[in-house]
Design a protein around this motif. Structure first.
Motif: not given
Length: 204
Positions: A100-113
């Protein structure tokens, strides 16, 4: 009057295999197998390979993950892949595993959307809506995080498909099964162009 088309029934063996899992921190519901091509259900297959038993082989092109067994066999799991899953090829290790891990979007994902992922930049708590699902394996190479993950999914229908983002996803029942079979340090071989042996392993 046209006859009503009936959906094919699912083999009870697989219905049981992909049933809801009890006793977890969060509910794991039964997989919706009618939205998954049967070729991607977990099964044992013939898989001659030079890799040692216990190795994970990820065949991104054919959408399979193999856990190499003794005597030329392997457990084969169907996978979904994404852009992040197509960015790594070669050999790594499972540095660590998380339930049951935490999830953090990558910087590339944040920049893309940015509108979609920006609000999640600080991370998302574990739970039934977390895109990593109930388990995750974290792949490192030469001591460095590849940002490549093998994890569960909240979207059964993506198994066997290339989705817009993410790494390697398995049905939640499959990632729970794989998680308990592999220790930290497991060798992981990621292939982008199909099996090196040049054949498609068959179910047995």
């Amino acid at each position: 009057m046209q006859p009503i088309a009936l959906k094919p029934s699912v083999d009870p063996h697989y219905t049981a295999m992909y049933a809801a899992i009890e006793g977890e921190q969060f509910p794991i519901k039964a997989a919706d197998l009618k939205r998954v091509d049967p070729q991607y259900y977990r099964r044992e297959v013939a898989y001659p390979t030079r890799e040692r038993p216990g190795t994970i082989v990820v065949d991104t092109r054919n959408r399979y993950l193999y856990l190499v067994q003794e005597n030329g066999q392997a457990l084969r799991y169907g996978i979904g892949v994404g852009k992040a899953g197509l960015e790594f090829e070669g050999v790594g290790r499972v540095q660590y595993k998380r339930q049951w891990p935490r999830w953090t979007p990558t910087q590339d994902m944040i920049a893309r959307e940015p509108e979609r992922y920006g609000p999640l930049a600080a991370g998302m708590e574990p739970g039934v809506l977390n895109p990593l699902g109930p388990r995750a394996l974290y792949l490192f190479k030469d001591g460095r995080d590849t940002l490549y993950r093998i994890h569960g999914t909240t979207e059964d229908w993506t198994i066997g498909k290339a989705v817009s983002s993410g790494c390697i996803r398995l049905l939640n029942q499959d990632i729970v099964d794989l998680y308990r079979r592999v220790p930290d340090g497991t060798r992981v071989v990621v292939l982008q162009d199909g099996p090196r042996e040049g054949f498609m392993p068959e179910a047995v």
